[in-house]
Write a protein that holds these residues in place. Structure first.
Motif, PDB file in Angstrom:
ATOM      1  N   MET A 169      -6.787  -3.827  -4.572  1.00 37.26           N
ATOM      2  CA  MET A 169      -6.846  -3.800  -3.115  1.00 37.26           C
ATOM      3  C   MET A 169      -8.282  -3.637  -2.641  1.00 37.26           C
ATOM      4  N   PRO A 171     -10.763  -1.888  -0.357  1.00 40.98           N
ATOM      5  CA  PRO A 171     -10.739  -0.649   0.438  1.00 40.98           C
ATOM      6  C   PRO A 171     -11.067  -0.947   1.903  1.00 40.98           C
ATOM      7  N   GLU A 172     -10.560  -0.090   2.786  1.00 43.22           N
ATOM      8  CA  GLU A 172     -10.668  -0.355   4.221  1.00 43.22           C
ATOM      9  C   GLU A 172     -12.124  -0.600   4.647  1.00 43.22           C
ATOM     10  N   ALA A 173     -13.055   0.160   4.079  1.00 48.45           N
ATOM     11  CA  ALA A 173     -14.460   0.052   4.494  1.00 48.45           C
ATOM     12  C   ALA A 173     -15.060  -1.310   4.127  1.00 48.45           C
ATOM     13  N   ASP A 174     -14.482  -1.980   3.113  1.00 46.61           N
ATOM     14  CA  ASP A 174     -15.073  -3.237   2.653  1.00 46.61           C
ATOM     15  C   ASP A 174     -14.369  -4.477   3.192  1.00 46.61           C
ATOM     16  N   LEU A 175     -13.411  -4.301   4.104  1.00 52.29           N
ATOM     17  CA  LEU A 175     -12.639  -5.450   4.593  1.00 52.29           C
ATOM     18  C   LEU A 175     -13.541  -6.440   5.317  1.00 52.29           C
ATOM     19  N   GLN A 179      -9.288 -10.156   6.972  1.00 50.30           N
ATOM     20  CA  GLN A 179      -8.539  -9.585   5.847  1.00 50.30           C
ATOM     21  C   GLN A 179      -7.646  -8.453   6.354  1.00 50.30           C
ATOM     22  N   PRO A 180      -6.359  -8.501   6.062  1.00 52.46           N
ATOM     23  CA  PRO A 180      -5.475  -7.441   6.566  1.00 52.46           C
ATOM     24  C   PRO A 180      -5.620  -6.146   5.762  1.00 52.46           C
ATOM     25  N   ARG A 181      -5.607  -5.044   6.475  1.00 53.60           N
ATOM     26  CA  ARG A 181      -5.726  -3.722   5.873  1.00 53.60           C
ATOM     27  C   ARG A 181      -4.539  -3.467   4.942  1.00 53.60           C
ATOM     28  N   LEU A 182      -4.801  -2.899   3.799  1.00 54.02           N
ATOM     29  CA  LEU A 182      -3.795  -2.530   2.794  1.00 54.02           C
ATOM     30  C   LEU A 182      -3.127  -3.726   2.101  1.00 54.02           C
ATOM     31  N   ASP A 250      -0.609   5.964  -5.892  1.00 56.58           N
ATOM     32  CA  ASP A 250      -1.203   4.827  -5.184  1.00 56.58           C
ATOM     33  C   ASP A 250      -0.251   3.639  -5.097  1.00 56.58           C
ATOM     34  N   PHE A 253      -0.877   1.165  -2.495  1.00 57.72           N
ATOM     35  CA  PHE A 253      -2.203   0.543  -2.469  1.00 57.72           C
ATOM     36  C   PHE A 253      -2.388  -0.459  -3.607  1.00 57.72           C
TER      37      PHE A 253
END
Ligand SMILES: [Cu+2]
Length: 297
Positions: A169, A171-175, A179-182, A250, A253
């Protein structure tokens, strides 16, 4: 035989009104169904109330079966509701002070046994047809082997040079934008459009489940076993899924991302992937180790 089921005008009017209501509700459901089916193919959409849009023949069949069941259950609920209303209005203490002492009525008892049986048979036939469609594999054009790990997936392409890669996955900071979160991953699974893709699913540690709503796929990934299913993506695009078996901290995730491309793009991707993933540890070895482990026990 004393039960008076005479269809007096009140009951007849009520029945007519109920039928009208049923028609209205079914119409609204059909509208909601089509609306929801048009939106959100490949990933969940905000306020989604229905199944994800279909991008494979199996998912199209699941949609039709789902709608068929919805029609049946709405009809059953409305019938029961109408009967309850009739009982409450016609047979309450005021309207019917001297109740009948009848306890049996053969015809009605036969009917309320046979009718539900017929409904269940009507449900069972398309249900089994759907199960066979999902699990009776057609001749595959390509095979992708999927291995579940705590907490990511790895994929192997045995027919295309046997390269393999891990897919984690983002990570949220690198989207990146779009790109959809998660759901977005670093390495998408790439498959050609309209080709029959056989997926062989296993796990290297605990039980996971490989689930892709838009393709109608959900199959357990079991250590020491190889499960099979298939899909035929009918539209190019990106389709997301998630692990669907609680597999540890996880579990939420370890998404799945499948990119469906044209045949030419797929061939080009295979060439770059062979180089990019050359020398990557083959997940197959982990799985085979597990199989051997189970066999030795
Ligand atoms: Cu999992």
């Amino acid at each position: 035989m004393g039960v008076t089921f005479a269809m007096n005008s009140w009951v007849r009017n009520a029945a007519r009104r109920a039928a009208g209501l049923a028609g209205g509700v079914l119409g609204m459901l059909a509208l909601a169904f089509t609306g929801a089916a048009l939106a959100g193919t490949g990933q969940p959409s905000p306020w989604q109330i229905n199944l994800q849009g279909a991008a494979s023949p199996v998912m199209e069949s699941i949609h039709s079966f789902h709608f068929f069941l919805l029609v049946i259950i709405v009809a059953v609920v409305l019938l029961v509701l109408a009967l309850l209303v009739v009982v409450m209005v016609r047979f309450n203490e005021k309207a019917n002070p001297v109740p009948s002492r009848t306890t049996h009525h053969t015809m009605i008892e036969v009917a309320w046994t046979v009718v539900p049986v017929l409904i269940l048979v009507a449900i069972a036939i398309p249900s089994f047809r759907l199960l066979f469609l999902q699990l009776d594999l057609p001749k595959a054009d390509i095979t992708v082997k999927v291995t579940g790990h705590q907490w990511y997936w790895s994929y192997e392409y045995p027919d295309n040079g046997a390269f393999s890669f891990d897919s984690l996955m983002v990570p949220e900071a690198d989207l990146k934008p779009g790109q959809p979160r998660l759901l977005a991953v670093d390495n998408d699974v790439v498959v050609p459009v309209n080709k029959i893709v056989r997926i062989q699913v296993t796990a290297a540690d605990v039980i996971h489940s490989f689930a892709l709503p838009s393709f109608g796929v959900k199959i357990d990934a079991l250590p020491g076993r190889l499960n099979e299913s298939w899909f035929q993506a009918t539209k190019e695009g990106i389709y997301y899924g998630q692990c669907s078996e609680l597999c540890g901290k996880d579990h939420a995730f370890m998404p799945i991302a499948i990119r469906v491309v044209s045949e030419a793009e797929f061939a080009a991707w295979v060439e770059t992937a062979k180089q990019e993933f050359a020398g990557a540890p083959a997940p197959a070895r982990v799985a085979q180790g597990d199989v051997a482990g189970v066999a030795a026990r």
